[in-house]
Design an enzyme around this catalytic site. Structure first.
Site, PDB file in Angstrom:
ATOM      1  N   TYR A   1      31.366 -14.164  33.028  1.00 18.34           N
ATOM      2  CA  TYR A   1      32.183 -13.126  32.391  1.00 18.34           C
ATOM      3  C   TYR A   1      31.259 -12.157  31.669  1.00 18.34           C
ATOM      4  CZ  TYR A   1      35.551 -10.882  29.271  1.00 18.34           C
ATOM      5  OH  TYR A   1      36.312  -9.949  28.589  1.00 18.34           O
TER       6      TYR A   1
ATOM      7  N   ASP B   1      22.984 -12.115  30.172  1.00 19.26           N
ATOM      8  CA  ASP B   1      24.112 -11.901  29.269  1.00 19.26           C
ATOM      9  C   ASP B   1      24.126 -13.071  28.284  1.00 19.26           C
ATOM     10  OD1 ASP B   1      26.537 -11.711  27.966  1.00 19.26           O
ATOM     11  OD2 ASP B   1      27.631 -11.004  29.725  1.00 19.26           O
TER      12      ASP B   1
ATOM     13  N   LYS C   1      28.952 -11.627  19.706  1.00 22.94           N
ATOM     14  CA  LYS C   1      29.599 -12.793  19.111  1.00 22.94           C
ATOM     15  C   LYS C   1      28.854 -13.291  17.880  1.00 22.94           C
ATOM     16  CE  LYS C   1      32.223 -14.424  23.142  1.00 22.94           C
ATOM     17  NZ  LYS C   1      33.554 -13.999  22.700  1.00 22.94           N
TER      18      LYS C   1
END
Length: 437
Positions: A143, A248, A276
């Site tokens: 993702y 990522d 995050k």
């Protein structure tokens, strides 16, 4: 019986003015109702009905220090007293950029933004501008945010389910209705952890491929670790064939090590995205990379825009989070990993004791718990065989036991969790698994 009546009432009221009744589509999957929070501190979160939970959702990942961490709150408050955002440069921006270039192996320079999705968009633009090529290789089950140019269908308990799993020749389905029909034309979708597939593609088509983007650990789909030598092969092939390698690290950054998965595995990509945990709960993300790629922002080749990029509050949050994770030679990260190991080991033991087929994959303080009729899950095809409905039931029953987990099976452990939390969680899981068995 646990009551969620106030959350149900507020959801019904919100549905009249807030699309879907929730601010992010992910949250709608929670059963029996998407919870309304009242407050949170440390490892605990309380809802508007007065229920308290040990929290392993952690705001879908950002709250790496736990909720309302005193050091983080103090630094944010101090920054706000000087102004929340300026539209100008300030010393906090410089200070965080310096720290990141010291910590992150691949980062000669960094650029700030507000979300993981924005960071990925910038990284892909940099890769295309640097190479003069357009196509991007990504992998099933990974993702990289929800922008049109990268968001493919993502079968998961709390995201849209569509499409078949297959190789690069398969039709690539968008992740949502409303995406441009042409938005994914430049994407090549491959199985991950398959050296032969990536080598064959890159050797045949590298002249058209700008970048390979990968989660260094497939956290979003089973917390599947790279096979021995796989990341090394990605690095070798991309370097040889003039393709930009992007890690990522929105999940793995500041979790697997302070320097992310690239530090833990000893593999240095050309670019990385992070988010995050970087902001500890404040909206903050960044791209870091080699100077000859990042200079494309400086010379104006690639525009990097964003009204709130580098805000004083976000920079203070990033600096505070790094300080807390660095303290006492990284004691917090080491403790998080020990607690996660204890929790995952306990869950595996409980599955065996109750005669339930399941797998718990983890690395560092992040892991995936799934019910699946397999001894191990090492690729996306195996992950796709999990019983997501049964796990959603497990998550709902754990909520009644005072433990908040994500319906997809992805768990996070924070610096605020304790041995007592782990023991209470395993006791709750024991009761729930007895009911499911």
């Amino acid at each position: 019986m646990t009551s969620y009546s106030e959350s149900q009432r507020l959801l019904a009221e919100a549905s009249s003015c807030l699309a879907g009744g929730v601010a992010s589509s992910l949250r709608a999957a929670m059963k029996p109702v998407p919870l309304y929070a009242a407050s949170a501190s440390g490892s605990r979160i309380r809802d508007v009905d007065g229920n308290e939970y040990i929290d392993y959702l952690l705001a879908y990942g950002p709250s790496v220090l736990g909720h309302a961490h005193p050091g983080l709150i103090e630094r944010i408050h101090r920054a706000m007293q000087h102004g929340i955002t300026f539209g100008l440069q300030h010393e906090g921006e410089l200070a965080l950029a310096k720290r990141l270039t010291e910590i992150l192996p691949c980062a000669d320079q960094v650029a700030f933004s507000g979300s993981g999705t924005e960071a990925v968009m910038l990284a892909l633009r940099l890769a295309r501008a640097y190479t003069g090529k357009r196509r991007i290789v990504r992998f099933h089950g990974h993702y990289h945010g929800w922008s049109d140019g990268i968001f493919t269908s993502f079968p998961s308990a709390d995201m849209r389910v569509s499409g078949a799993v297959g190789g690069a020749a398969d039709t690539i389905l968008p992740g949502t209705a409303g995406q441009s029909e042409s938005s994914l034309e430049d994407i090549i979708l491959l199985p991950w952890n398959d050296e032969q597939a990536i080598e064959s593609l890159l050797r045949d088509s590298h002249a058209d491929i700008a970048a390979v983007i990968t989660e260094p650990v497939m956290c979003n789909s089973g917390c599947i670790a790279p096979k021995p030598g796989y990341l090394e092969k990605l690095r070798e092939l991309t370097a040889e064939l003039g393709v930009v390698l992007i890690f990522d690290e929105v999940i793995t950054g500041f979790r697997l090590a302070l320097g992310g998965a690239q530090q833990r595995f000893g593999i240095t990509p050309d670019l990385m995205t992070m988010g995050k945990a970087l902001g500890g709960g404040i909206a903050l993300s960044a791209v870091g990379g080699k100077r000859d790629i990042m200079k494309l922002i400086e010379d104006g080749t690639v525009s990097h825009l964003g009204t709130l990029n580098g805000s004083g509050v976000a920079m203070a949050a990033g600096l505070a989070t790094i300080d807390e994770l660095e303290r006492n030679d990284g004691e917090a990260l080491a403790r998080m990993e020990r607690l996660a190991d204890s929790l995952t080991g306990g869950l595996r033991t409980l599955l065996e004791q109750h005669g339930i087929q399941g797998v718990v994959n983890g690395i560092g303080p992040v892991f995936h718990f799934m019910f699946v009729p397999l001894a191990e899950v090492t690729d996306f095809d195996a992950f796709s065989k999990r019983d997501s409905a049964r796990y959603a039931t497990f998550a709902e029953l754990m909520l009644q036991e005072g433990v908040l987990v994500r319906p997809s099976g992805l768990w996070y452990v924070s610096a605020a969790h304790t041995e007592q939390d782990i023991a209470a969680t395993l006791a709750a899981a024991d009761r729930v698994l007895a009911r499911l068995a």
